[in-house]
Structures are given as C-alpha cells and as structure tokens.
Design a protein around this motif. Structure first.
Motif, PDB file in Angstrom:
ATOM      1  N   ARG A  58     -35.156-125.424  -0.761  1.00 23.56           N
ATOM      2  CA  ARG A  58     -36.126-124.447  -0.254  1.00 23.56           C
ATOM      3  C   ARG A  58     -35.508-123.573   0.836  1.00 23.56           C
ATOM      4  NH1 ARG A  58     -37.736-124.564  -4.419  1.00 23.56           N
ATOM      5  NH2 ARG A  58     -39.034-126.222  -5.197  1.00 23.56           N
ATOM      6  N   GLU A  61     -33.494-121.054  -0.941  1.00 22.55           N
ATOM      7  CA  GLU A  61     -34.437-120.113  -1.566  1.00 22.55           C
ATOM      8  C   GLU A  61     -34.927-119.096  -0.540  1.00 22.55           C
ATOM      9  OE1 GLU A  61     -38.849-120.208  -3.661  1.00 22.55           O
ATOM     10  OE2 GLU A  61     -37.809-122.111  -3.291  1.00 22.55           O
ATOM     11  N   LEU A  86     -30.348-121.884  -8.101  1.00 24.65           N
ATOM     12  CA  LEU A  86     -31.734-122.120  -7.708  1.00 24.65           C
ATOM     13  C   LEU A  86     -32.597-122.529  -8.902  1.00 24.65           C
ATOM     14  CD1 LEU A  86     -32.226-119.265  -5.106  1.00 24.65           C
ATOM     15  CD2 LEU A  86     -32.496-121.713  -4.668  1.00 24.65           C
TER      16      LEU A  86
END
Length: 179
Positions: A58, A61, A86
């Motif tokens: 995350r 990301e 990802l």
C-alpha cells in the motif's frame, strides 16, 4: 476513520521504528495520530508516519499514485514495471522493476519507487546467493522520500503535500477487494 490493513494498534509502534522519541498522543491508533499531525500542520511528519504505517504494498501504491499526480514525466518504462508489480507482487517482478530503474538518476521518482519495491521483501542479494533480507524500515523510508521529493519539486509544495496526504489517507482507509 480507521485503517483496515494497518497492523499497528498504537502510533508509537510506528514512530519507534522511525527512531522517534515518544510524544503526546502517540498512544492513539495510527489513523487518529495521523489526523492529529495534520491538524497540527506537521504534514511532513504525517507523510513520514503514513509511509511507515502502511503495509509495504500500500505504501508503494501511494507513492505510485503521487508520481502520477505530481511527476507525470517520470520514466515510463519503470512506471510500467512498477504497475506490473503492483498487480502481481512477485519476486521476479520486484527485481524487474528495480532493474528497469537502475540507469535512471537517483532523484527520478520512478527510481525511488522502484527501490522501495526492491526493499519491500525478498532478498537484496543476487538470486543465486544467500538471502540478504531488507531492513524493516526501508520501504517506508524510501516511500516517504519519494513522496517528499515529488511534493517539493512542485511550484506549490504545501498544496501538493496536502493532495499527497489526501491520497495516502484514501489508500489507508480503503478496504482491499477480495481476490
């Protein structure tokens, strides 16, 4: 609002990993501490905190989203390799993203992000050598550096930092879709 994928129960667990001393309010859940930092205008600290609190995938990301938002001229081939990782965070794609970014200058946001991916897990050594695990804080530190580099490369860093923190907060509060 809580952060469903964050494993930490109190903010000091994150800040202690960063080498920070205890401070007032750090006994709160991470999401509340993050909001406290933002309300206090400590946005750089909020970015560093969030980058370390998020799970590694995350966090990467988030940096990738900030690059799209603030550094759209980052290296396209590295961004494509990052996007592939990802979608499927395998060791082969982790290494491919890093290898793609190697020729880039150190300040390129895509290279910083690819380095964060490389430090997200697996071995830092060659594939055929004894495993060399990355430091636990490496991904978070690199993500924070990448976020801040993107932010402070803009004409209006305070506005860009607020946008980046809003994006990071949205990622932190989102519940992952089942696969």
């Amino acid at each position: 609002m809580e952060w469903p994928e964050v494993v930490w129960t109190e903010a000091w667990q994150v800040t202690s990993l960063q080498g920070e001393p205890r401070r007032e309010g750090d006994d709160q859940p991470p999401a509340r501490f993050f909001q406290m930092l933002r309300r206090a205008g400590e946005n750089v600290e909020a970015a560093r905190f969030l980058a370390s609190a998020l799970p590694r995938l995350r966090a990467v990301e988030w940096l990738r989203g900030v690059i799209a938002l603030l550094a759209p001229d980052a290296d396209a081939s590295t961004l494509a390799a990052l996007d592939a990782w990802l979608r499927e965070p395998s060791d082969a794609l982790r290494r491919a993203a890093f290898d793609t970014a190697l020729p880039l200058p150190p300040e390129d946001p895509a290279k910083i992000c690819a380095t964060a991916v490389f430090f997200s897990g697996g071995s830092l050594g060659p594939e055929d050598a004894q495993s060399l695990p990355p430091p636990k804080t490496g991904t978070g530190q690199l993500v924070a550096a990448g976020i801040l580099h993107c932010v402070f490369s803009t004409a209006e860093p305070p506005v860009a930092l607020a946008e980046a923190l809003d994006l990071g907060s949205a990622i932190a509060t989102r519940t992952r879709k089942p696969s």
